[in-house]
Design an enzyme around this catalytic site. Structure first.
Site, mmCIF file in Angstrom:
data_model
loop_
_atom_site.group_PDB
_atom_site.id
_atom_site.type_symbol
_atom_site.label_atom_id
_atom_site.label_comp_id
_atom_site.label_asym_id
_atom_site.label_seq_id
_atom_site.Cartn_x
_atom_site.Cartn_y
_atom_site.Cartn_z
ATOM 1 N N GLY A 272 43.138 43.791 41.397
ATOM 2 C CA GLY A 272 42.402 43.291 42.708
ATOM 3 C C GLY A 272 43.244 42.530 43.560
ATOM 4 O O GLY A 272 43.431 42.568 44.790
ATOM 5 N N ASP B 188 37.124 35.540 42.408
ATOM 6 C CA ASP B 188 37.297 35.792 41.088
ATOM 7 C C ASP B 188 36.197 34.295 40.597
ATOM 8 O O ASP B 188 35.908 33.601 41.250
ATOM 9 C CB ASP B 188 38.528 35.507 40.659
ATOM 10 N N HIS C 244 37.826 59.839 34.674
ATOM 11 C CA HIS C 244 38.992 59.007 34.706
ATOM 12 C C HIS C 244 39.452 58.605 32.913
ATOM 13 O O HIS C 244 39.111 57.260 32.937
ATOM 14 C CB HIS C 244 38.871 57.870 35.678
HETATM 15 P P1 NAI Z 1 42.900 41.514 35.124
HETATM 16 O O1 NAI Z 1 42.466 40.970 33.784
HETATM 17 O O2 NAI Z 1 44.205 41.211 35.664
HETATM 18 O O3 NAI Z 1 41.766 41.110 36.130
HETATM 19 C C1 NAI Z 1 40.276 41.192 36.102
HETATM 20 C C2 NAI Z 1 39.958 39.998 36.867
HETATM 21 O O4 NAI Z 1 38.191 39.893 36.593
HETATM 22 C C3 NAI Z 1 40.168 38.535 36.053
HETATM 23 O O5 NAI Z 1 40.829 37.825 37.032
HETATM 24 C C4 NAI Z 1 38.819 38.072 35.799
HETATM 25 O O6 NAI Z 1 38.818 36.631 35.760
HETATM 26 C C5 NAI Z 1 38.067 38.557 36.797
HETATM 27 N N1 NAI Z 1 36.477 38.655 36.241
HETATM 28 C C6 NAI Z 1 35.980 38.659 35.084
HETATM 29 N N2 NAI Z 1 34.698 38.670 35.373
HETATM 30 C C7 NAI Z 1 34.465 38.408 36.354
HETATM 31 C C8 NAI Z 1 33.183 38.239 37.256
HETATM 32 N N3 NAI Z 1 31.954 38.289 36.500
HETATM 33 N N4 NAI Z 1 33.290 37.731 38.569
HETATM 34 C C9 NAI Z 1 34.477 37.957 39.414
HETATM 35 N N5 NAI Z 1 35.648 38.224 38.765
HETATM 36 C C10 NAI Z 1 35.529 38.363 37.295
HETATM 37 O O7 NAI Z 1 42.603 43.035 34.952
HETATM 38 P P2 NAI Z 1 43.265 44.293 35.953
HETATM 39 O O8 NAI Z 1 44.337 44.724 35.254
HETATM 40 O O9 NAI Z 1 43.161 43.567 37.333
HETATM 41 O O10 NAI Z 1 42.240 45.348 35.809
HETATM 42 C C11 NAI Z 1 40.745 45.223 36.244
HETATM 43 C C12 NAI Z 1 39.914 46.273 35.983
HETATM 44 O O11 NAI Z 1 40.430 47.444 36.514
HETATM 45 C C13 NAI Z 1 39.988 46.678 34.311
HETATM 46 O O12 NAI Z 1 38.615 47.167 34.175
HETATM 47 C C14 NAI Z 1 40.623 47.859 34.329
HETATM 48 O O13 NAI Z 1 40.539 48.673 33.239
HETATM 49 C C15 NAI Z 1 40.359 48.579 35.429
HETATM 50 N N6 NAI Z 1 41.549 49.474 36.131
HETATM 51 C C16 NAI Z 1 41.160 50.742 36.837
HETATM 52 C C17 NAI Z 1 41.681 51.704 37.256
HETATM 53 C C18 NAI Z 1 41.308 52.888 37.813
HETATM 54 O O14 NAI Z 1 41.908 53.779 38.339
HETATM 55 N N7 NAI Z 1 39.956 53.012 37.947
HETATM 56 C C19 NAI Z 1 42.960 51.658 37.196
HETATM 57 C C20 NAI Z 1 43.812 50.442 36.709
HETATM 58 C C21 NAI Z 1 42.698 49.435 36.024
#
Ligand code: NAI
Length: 311
Positions: free
Chosen positions: A12, A32, A175
């Site tokens: 994000g 967040d 994916h």
């Molecule tokens: P991260 O753990 O660094 O960030 C996730 C954020 O979401 C955290 O800051 C957390 O506090 C926040 N969060 C959790 N619950 C929340 C809520 N109810 N409201 C608002 N914020 C909330 O994880 P990262 O690496 O940023 O990945 C995020 C997601 O994206 C994961 O599910 C990952 O698997 C997915 N992803 C998808 C890709 C794609 O191509 N579609 C590629 C890379 C990651």
């Protein structure tokens, strides 16, 4: 224009950074649930303004959805990422609840927004969003194929010892490590089929590397990657806001296209100001259609898991 990015974690915050420094929108809101994190990351990005010289303003908020009101596009990245050895599918238990509540809050403030879903397992999270948000299908877009295509292009550029900009390559299907379909038959370097340049053996290695591209990075980094994921999501937003009508593989709701129904899965689409403006039929051959059917069956298994969950 205004873009909200939900989840100020690795993906994000990177997406917000790319949107801001490239002036894709005039206003970016990063939200967040973790107290202070979005505010801190937005402030950090704004402090690059004197050096990088952009006009876009980014702000960070902790769960204050009122600040997201009237967004044109909302990117949803909230949720757990995978750890080394995990599959994307294993994240469904936690992430379905998070995506479900986030989408409800977003829709209240921005009923006209186009939603871009990034959280994994992305195909099923996109289906969940389509089913619960009550938005027309052109306004719910899952991002995965754009990233997987960038990875396919990367591995091809390594094999061809050329700049990735010379290559056009697309990944469709789900994916997931075993569900994505790098379309090797259609991949080309300046219009020349890569299958006419590379040996079958090398091309198959490129395909295999692409499919585990995310897992390779997760192993190296200890957590899931974020640079290319964040940039791919921002690129999708840019195609919407600038009405670029770019051809990008995106996860969208199918009603008979590619012989499938009532499922969200990656297919070639045209992305412009209305979101998904068309689904392109690239005429898969029998072998590719079989891979697509298998991929859809695997995504369907996760959608069935979702249907059993109490959200
Ligand atoms: P991260 O753990 O660094 O960030 C996730 C954020 O979401 C955290 O800051 C957390 O506090 C926040 N969060 C959790 N619950 C929340 C809520 N109810 N409201 C608002 N914020 C909330 O994880 P990262 O690496 O940023 O990945 C995020 C997601 O994206 C994961 O599910 C990952 O698997 C997915 N992803 C998808 C890709 C794609 O191509 N579609 C590629 C890379 C990651």
């Amino acid at each position: 224009s205004k873009v909200t990015v939900v989840g100020a974690g690795n993906v994000g915050a990177t997406c917000a950074n790319v949107l801001t420094v490239n002036q894709v929108a005039s206003e970016v809101v990063l939200l967040d649930i973790k107290e202070g994190v979005a505010e801190g990351k937005a402030m950090d990005i704004m402090q690059t303004q004197p050096t990088l010289g952009f006009a876009t303003k980014v702000i960070g908020v902790t769960s204050d959805y009122s600040k997201t009101a009237n967004s044109d596009v909302v990117v949803i990245t909230s949720g757990l990422p995978r750890k080394p050895g995990m599959t994307r599918e294993e994240l469904i238990g936690v992430n379905a609840g998070i995506v479900n509540s986030v989408v409800a809050s977003i829709i209240k403030e921005s009923p006209n927004a186009i939603l871009v879903i990034v959280s994994n397992p992305m195909d099923t999270m996109t289906y969940l969003t389509f089913k619960t948000a009550g938005l027309p299908k052109n306004r719910v877009i899952g991002m995965g194929g754009a990233l997987d295509s960038s990875r396919f292009t990367y591995y091809l550029s390594q094999a061809l010892n050329t700049n990735g900009n010379n290559i056009e390559a697309m990944v469709i299907g789900g994916h997931g490590d075993t569900t994505m379909i790098p379309l090797k038959r259609l991949a080309n370097c300046k219009g020349v089929a890569v299958s006419d340049i590379l040996s079958a053996e090398v091309l198959d290695k490129v395909v295999a590397d692409t499919m585990v591209g995310g897992a390779t990075l997760t192993k190296l980094l200890g957590t899931s990657a974020w640079m290319a994921p964040g940039a791919s999501a921002a690129f999708l937003v840019k195609s919407i806001l600038n009405d670029e009508k770019r051809v990008l593989p995106c996860c969208v709701y199918l009603e008979g296209e590619y012989k499938h129904n009532d499922i969200c899965i990656g297919v070639p689409t045209v992305i412009g100001k209305n979101g998904v403006e068309a689904i392109l039929d690239v005429k898969l051959n029998a072998e590719e259609q079989e891979l697509f059917d298998k991929s859809a069956a695997a995504v369907q298994v996760m959608n069935d898991v979702l249907k059993e969950m109490k959200l």
